[in-house]
Design a protein around this motif. Structure first.
Motif, short mmCIF file in Angstrom:
data_model
loop_
_atom_site.label_atom_id
_atom_site.label_comp_id
_atom_site.label_asym_id
_atom_site.label_seq_id
_atom_site.Cartn_x
_atom_site.Cartn_y
_atom_site.Cartn_z
N PHE A 56 0.87 -1.20 -0.06
CA PHE A 56 0.04 -0.08 0.09
C PHE A 56 0.97 1.17 -0.06
CE2 PHE A 56 -2.49 -3.43 2.40
CZ PHE A 56 -3.34 -3.42 1.55
N LYS A 57 0.73 2.30 -0.76
CA LYS A 57 1.54 3.41 -1.13
C LYS A 57 0.54 4.53 -0.12
CE LYS A 57 4.05 3.05 -4.84
NZ LYS A 57 4.12 3.13 -6.27
N LEU A 58 1.18 4.83 0.99
CA LEU A 58 0.43 5.62 1.87
C LEU A 58 -0.17 6.92 1.37
CD1 LEU A 58 0.30 5.16 5.16
CD2 LEU A 58 1.96 3.61 3.88
N ALA A 59 0.43 7.34 0.36
CA ALA A 59 -0.07 8.71 -0.29
C ALA A 59 -1.40 8.39 -1.00
CB ALA A 59 0.89 9.27 -1.26
N ASP A 60 -1.62 7.35 -1.22
CA ASP A 60 -3.04 6.67 -1.83
C ASP A 60 -4.23 6.57 -0.87
OD1 ASP A 60 -1.32 6.87 -4.21
OD2 ASP A 60 -1.12 4.61 -4.40
N LEU A 61 -3.92 6.54 0.37
CA LEU A 61 -4.74 6.13 1.41
C LEU A 61 -5.43 7.43 2.04
CD1 LEU A 61 -2.99 3.27 3.26
CD2 LEU A 61 -4.43 3.14 1.02
N ASP A 62 -6.78 7.23 2.29
CA ASP A 62 -7.38 8.33 2.74
C ASP A 62 -7.00 8.20 4.43
OD1 ASP A 62 -9.19 6.76 4.18
OD2 ASP A 62 -10.64 7.06 2.77
N ALA A 63 -7.56 9.27 5.24
CA ALA A 63 -7.09 9.37 6.75
C ALA A 63 -7.63 8.07 7.49
CB ALA A 63 -7.58 10.81 7.20
N ILE A 64 -9.06 7.60 7.09
CA ILE A 64 -9.49 6.65 7.79
C ILE A 64 -8.81 5.18 7.65
CG2 ILE A 64 -11.57 5.28 8.10
CD1 ILE A 64 -13.24 7.74 7.66
N ASP A 65 -8.32 5.19 6.32
CA ASP A 65 -7.71 4.09 5.89
C ASP A 65 -6.27 3.86 6.81
OD1 ASP A 65 -9.60 2.65 4.41
OD2 ASP A 65 -8.66 3.40 2.45
N LYS A 66 -5.82 5.00 7.04
CA LYS A 66 -4.39 5.12 7.54
C LYS A 66 -4.47 4.72 9.05
CE LYS A 66 -3.30 9.10 5.55
NZ LYS A 66 -2.61 10.25 5.01
N GLN A 67 -5.41 5.35 9.52
CA GLN A 67 -5.86 5.21 11.10
C GLN A 67 -6.13 3.76 11.23
OE1 GLN A 67 -8.69 7.77 12.87
NE2 GLN A 67 -8.56 6.90 14.71
N PHE A 68 -7.02 3.08 10.38
CA PHE A 68 -7.34 1.89 10.34
C PHE A 68 -6.13 0.89 10.52
CE2 PHE A 68 -8.20 -2.22 7.79
CZ PHE A 68 -9.55 -2.59 8.41
N LEU A 69 -5.08 1.05 9.64
CA LEU A 69 -3.87 0.43 9.59
C LEU A 69 -3.10 0.49 11.10
CD1 LEU A 69 -2.78 0.95 6.05
CD2 LEU A 69 -3.73 -1.23 7.05
N VAL A 70 -3.30 1.55 11.53
CA VAL A 70 -2.49 1.83 13.00
C VAL A 70 -3.24 1.09 13.88
CG1 VAL A 70 -2.07 3.73 14.59
CG2 VAL A 70 -1.76 4.20 12.17
N GLU A 71 -4.80 1.29 13.87
CA GLU A 71 -5.60 0.48 14.96
C GLU A 71 -5.28 -1.02 14.88
OE1 GLU A 71 -9.38 1.42 14.11
OE2 GLU A 71 -9.30 3.63 14.79
N ARG A 72 -4.86 -1.58 13.74
CA ARG A 72 -4.58 -3.02 13.58
C ARG A 72 -3.09 -3.41 13.94
NH1 ARG A 72 -8.97 -5.43 11.17
NH2 ARG A 72 -8.13 -7.49 10.54
N HIS A 73 -2.29 -2.55 14.25
CA HIS A 73 -0.95 -2.54 14.62
C HIS A 73 -0.02 -2.90 13.48
CE1 HIS A 73 -1.45 -2.58 19.11
NE2 HIS A 73 -2.59 -2.59 18.68
N LEU A 74 -0.50 -2.50 12.53
CA LEU A 74 0.28 -2.84 11.08
C LEU A 74 1.34 -1.87 10.86
CD1 LEU A 74 -2.48 -4.31 9.05
CD2 LEU A 74 -0.67 -5.75 10.11
N MET A 75 1.14 -0.65 11.47
CA MET A 75 2.23 0.35 11.32
C MET A 75 1.90 1.39 12.44
SD MET A 75 0.47 2.62 8.00
CE MET A 75 -0.68 4.15 8.49
N SER A 76 3.05 2.30 12.31
CA SER A 76 3.08 3.45 13.43
C SER A 76 2.41 4.65 13.01
CB SER A 76 4.54 3.72 13.80
OG SER A 76 4.98 4.39 12.54
N ILE A 77 1.84 5.35 14.35
CA ILE A 77 1.15 6.56 13.91
C ILE A 77 2.05 7.57 13.11
CG2 ILE A 77 0.52 8.85 15.08
CD1 ILE A 77 -0.08 6.95 17.51
N GLU A 78 3.63 7.60 13.27
CA GLU A 78 4.44 8.32 12.49
C GLU A 78 4.21 7.96 11.18
OE1 GLU A 78 8.49 8.04 13.92
OE2 GLU A 78 9.17 8.72 12.33
N HIS A 79 3.98 6.44 10.64
CA HIS A 79 4.18 6.51 9.28
C HIS A 79 2.81 6.90 8.75
CE1 HIS A 79 5.91 4.24 6.30
NE2 HIS A 79 5.30 3.20 6.11
N SER A 80 1.96 7.43 9.52
CA SER A 80 0.67 7.69 8.53
C SER A 80 0.64 9.16 8.22
CB SER A 80 -0.48 7.34 9.49
OG SER A 80 -0.61 8.15 10.62
N GLN A 81 2.04 9.83 8.94
CA GLN A 81 2.06 11.46 8.73
C GLN A 81 3.14 11.61 7.61
OE1 GLN A 81 2.84 12.20 12.71
NE2 GLN A 81 0.71 11.98 13.40
#
Lengths: 350, 174
Positions: A72-97
């Motif tokens: 998944f390229k992070l720039a292609d994802l919307d805010a909810i999708d990014k937070q969704f991946l953080v909630e699933r412990h698949l990535m850090s909060i830092e990675h979503s910014q």
């Protein structure tokens, strides 16, 4: 795989299986790796970041272990999708910014997650259900070797793997175990345990890693030192420490059961009662009540709700999960309503 | 922009807090940022902490080390002290003199023990690979002598010694 496919899927680490899964939620190992010559992400130009991303994704395509993975390229994802991946412990909060040229590689079972261009070029993560550090180590080792065969890692004989932050230099390895310690919290022994952990140069964090508060009696414990000790030694040390904490939590649970059984039963059943009937509930309250229900299920006081259902509820009641389930953006108040509805549905159906 | 807390000094620290699902942006002056609770400190403390640790490195010779620059990525030691992050793998060689004691303070050691990415290669290809390594190391040592980096030269000399003796035994075996 699409992000939405994850929504109806239980991550491996949430299955509530594996050794000591009454107390240990999950075991995780992550390795920090960088490509030789290329500046670390914070210091790299856009072109360099793009090259790093291309090199790593090309390598990943050639690796058998990553056959069932999606990038998944992070720039292609919307805010909810990014937070969704953080909630699933698949990535850090830092990675979503600041998402330019950042990517996340996830396998279908959500066991392997590789963050590309986070603080380091590669952050390879392996998650297992229960107390399972050694298996996690074996799998991540094989993946690391496969990647090292295709990529030129930044490494020096004396300093080991070179990382953006000197706190990760050496093995680049962090092993962490997520523990549920309600009895140590209730019997007010937790401060003593956490102080002892800190003295042994281990860190305690909350549910979502660095900088997050511990909530709902969940504690993530990991090694702080990454240089001067081999990978196996670090894992053995965490393993030994966790074993002791498990023993202490088990004892504390037994004491609560023998001395305060009625009080405990009352608290657990009240928690379940609120969850089964509340109309409005915040995620913080949900986590705290579910923690009690989980304890009740572990102690056999609650018989009809299994660990996996409780684990799943922890995740699907998080803000981004709720919004994805509803398929629209929800305000905080709307979420509290929907959350209560979802919990009632799940628990009353059983 | 003025500080959100004292409303007097210019805000130089910008923070994003997430509390109970609510994202909150804070713009603070340095003093107010410092005074903010211990919990907050954790979030912006790491680079400060590292910079602070790097700082007690020979305070008198401060001027000397800040100008050192990594030839690969152009990050200076002063940059590292400011941001708490290194620029590339090359920085570890460029700032070796200052980083070795810093790593020791962080980890209690500055000598890596454990896995290396080369192990597999070393097992597969033997003498050829080593000869190449040896030549590279010798060239590196000459370069280090030329730029009068004797610490690095001595380190390479030891590696050459180690590798030559290993190679010697390898030849005997075959």
């Amino acid at each position: 795989m699409k992000i939405d496919d994850l929504l109806n899927h239980t991550s491996e680490w949430l299955k509530g299986t594996g050794p000591n899964s009454d107390i240990v939620i999950s075991s995780r190992i992550r390795l920090a790796r960088n490509l030789n010559k290329y500046p670390f992400p914070h210091w790299a130009s856009k072109i360099q970041l793009e090259e790093v991303l291309a090199k790593i994704s090309d390598a990943a395509l050639k690796i058998d272990m990553l056959k069932s993975s999606t990038l998944f390229k992070l720039a292609d994802l919307d805010a909810i999708d990014k937070q969704f991946l953080v909630e699933r412990h698949l990535m850090s909060i830092e990675h979503s910014q600041k998402t330019d040229y950042k990517a996340l590689l996830v396998d279908d079972e959500e066991i392997i997650a590789v963050m590309i261009n986070e603080e380091d070029h590669l952050r390879i993560q392996l998650m297992q259900s229960g107390f399972n550090l050694f298996e996690a180590r074996d799998i991540i080792n094989r993946l690391d070797d496969a990647l090292a065969g295709l990529l030129d890692y930044a490494y020096l004989d004396d300093f080991g793997y070179l990382t953006a932050c000197p706190t990760n230099t050496g093995t680049g390895m962090r092993g962490s175990v997520m523990l549920h310690l309600p009895a140590l919290v209730m019997s007010r022994q937790i401060e003593r345990v956490l102080a002892a952990i800190a003295k042994l140069s281990f860190t305690t964090r909350g549910l979502y890693g660095e900088g997050t508060q511990a909530s709902g009696n969940f504690f993530q414990i990991s090694n702080q030192v990454s240089l001067g000790h081999g990978e196996d030694e670090i894992i053995e040390n965490i393993n030994g420490l966790i074993r002791q904490i498990i023993e202490q939590e088990t004892q504390a649970r037994q004491i609560l059961l023998s001395k305060n059984k009625e009080v405990l039963e009352d608290r657990i059943n009240r928690s379940l009662g609120i969850l089964k009937s509340a109309r409005i509930i915040t995620s913080q309250e949900t986590i705290e009540l579910l923690s009690m229900v989980r304890l009740g299920s572990d102690l056999g006081m609650i018989k009809d709700i299994d660990r996996r259902t409780i684990n799943e509820l922890f995740i699907i009641t998080q803000p981004a999960h709720l919004q994805k389930l509803e398929n629209k953006k929800l305000s905080s108040d709307e979420r509290d309503l929907k959350r209560a509805q979802l919990i009632r549905k799940k628990l009353n159906l059983l | 922009m003025l500080c959100d807390i004292c409303k007097k000094n210019p805000a130089t620290v910008h923070l994003t807090e997430i509390i109970d699902e609510q994202m909150n942006e804070l713009h603070l002056c340095e003093d107010c940022a410092r005074n903010k609770s211990a919990a907050m400190e954790q979030q912006f403390g790491l680079s400060d902490l590292l910079a602070g640790m790097a700082d007690f490195e020979k305070p008198d010779k401060d001027e000397e080390n800040v100008a050192v620059k990594c030839p690969n990525c152009n990050l200076t030691y002063a940059d590292f002290k400011k941001i708490g992050r290194l620029g590339c793998g090359g920085c570890y060689n460029a700032f070796r003199k200052y980083l070795a004691p810093l790593l020791k303070r962080i980890h209690g050691s500055n000598q890596h023990v454990g896995k290396s990415p080369l192990i597999k290669e070393k097992v597969i290809s033997k003498p050829g690979r080593k000869k190449m390594d040896l030549e590279g190391l010798k060239a590196g040592m000459q370069k280090a002598i030329q730029r009068e980096d004797f610490e690095e030269a001595a380190r390479l000399r030891d590696q050459i010694k180690k590798l030559s003796s290993e190679q010697g035994s390898g030849v005997k075996e075959s």
